[in-house]
Scaffold this active site. Sequence first.
Site, mmCIF file in Angstrom:
data_model
loop_
_atom_site.group_PDB
_atom_site.id
_atom_site.type_symbol
_atom_site.label_atom_id
_atom_site.label_comp_id
_atom_site.label_asym_id
_atom_site.label_seq_id
_atom_site.Cartn_x
_atom_site.Cartn_y
_atom_site.Cartn_z
ATOM 1 N N HIS A 15 0.837 -1.195 0.000
ATOM 2 C CA HIS A 15 0.000 0.000 0.000
ATOM 3 C C HIS A 15 0.878 1.253 0.000
ATOM 4 C CE1 HIS A 15 -2.829 2.835 2.250
ATOM 5 N NE2 HIS A 15 -3.511 2.502 1.157
ATOM 6 N N HIS A 57 -0.664 10.354 -2.749
ATOM 7 C CA HIS A 57 -1.941 9.874 -2.247
ATOM 8 C C HIS A 57 -3.067 10.841 -2.595
ATOM 9 C CE1 HIS A 57 -5.031 8.155 0.163
ATOM 10 N NE2 HIS A 57 -5.032 9.113 1.067
ATOM 11 N N GLU A 151 -4.040 3.392 -8.625
ATOM 12 C CA GLU A 151 -5.358 3.996 -8.399
ATOM 13 C C GLU A 151 -5.383 5.362 -9.068
ATOM 14 O OE1 GLU A 151 -8.253 5.921 -4.965
ATOM 15 O OE2 GLU A 151 -6.542 4.690 -4.330
#
Length: 356
Positions: A15, A57, A151
């Site tokens: 992650h 992020h 992502e």
Amino acid sequence: MAQQNEGSGMLIIAHRGASGDRPEHTLAAYDLAIDQGADYIEPDLVPTRDGVLVARHENEISGTTDVADRIEFADRRTTKVIDGEELTGWFTEDFTLAELRTLRARERLPDIRPQNTRFDGLYQVPTLAEIIQLVRAREAETGRDIGIYPEIKHPTYFIGEGHDLAAMLVEQLHAAGYEGEGAPVFIQSFDVEPLRRLDAMTDIRLVQLISPEGGPADDPESSYADMVTPEGLAEVATYADGVGVAIPLVLNAQGQSTGLISAAHQAGLLVHAWTARKENAFLPDLLRSSEDDAAWGNMPVLLVLLEFAGVDGVFTDDPAIAVPLYQQEDRENLLRAFAGADRDRDEPRRSMPIIP
């Protein structure tokens, strides 16, 4: 397909890299995760002003870089509404790649991970191209397949800013040789329409992210709660290959399966759970070791509970813990030992927290 860890069918997804040990979304974090044996590394992608995909992020970068200390960029501080949330800070889409490269990464959680602050100021913000280059080099070195699990962040917002993240990502992945459902890649998003568009653009596997609350930013009329019903999962299966779900959606407060995994599997969907972290701040009450949020709790038990519940993969900040655990053959004994020790607890158990 990236090879799965021996001894378990569980995919270990790093992650934001090995972000329990290095500042997240840096080449150092990704490289360390590969050393630790992760099957996939996960970059969150946002664009620069000149249309280059970089790993952060969020597109607001005051918490993960030194931009707030850079006098030359003081006038870039602004307020924007991103997916309905008002944010003030500095945003990647207001910087060219050359400008962004002058910044240096910082630990995002200094109070929880003070040991990682010693790396502040050492690393640049990496581009997707550099991440792919790193993966290819490490594959050549190690002889194993290493997956990428990008992502696309706030894709609906960025369409309005003139950046089509879905198209940009697919073009770059295809050019790098990642094509077809057998490629070691998953593309994930919390929004729905970008995944539907991606389903028409590529055969690379797609994952619908699902949070315990709220709903997709591109469809205010729907909710994530609707998605996890049998009907909702069947609809997700028309355009995605899996779901990426928060741990509290798959395990209840006692660590038992909620039934979501079985329902998703019946719909033909893989289930990847997020996010396993070693610190007490991110663990449910029954797995905390103390009231110190920065101290390590019992993450290994959480990992075994997820495996026994039937998840296909787990996102973790700590591949160094997850990889060797899933290679052990006596994981059931870990649960038995924990259950025996836990019988003497007097404190009431709270519900499992939402793990960001």
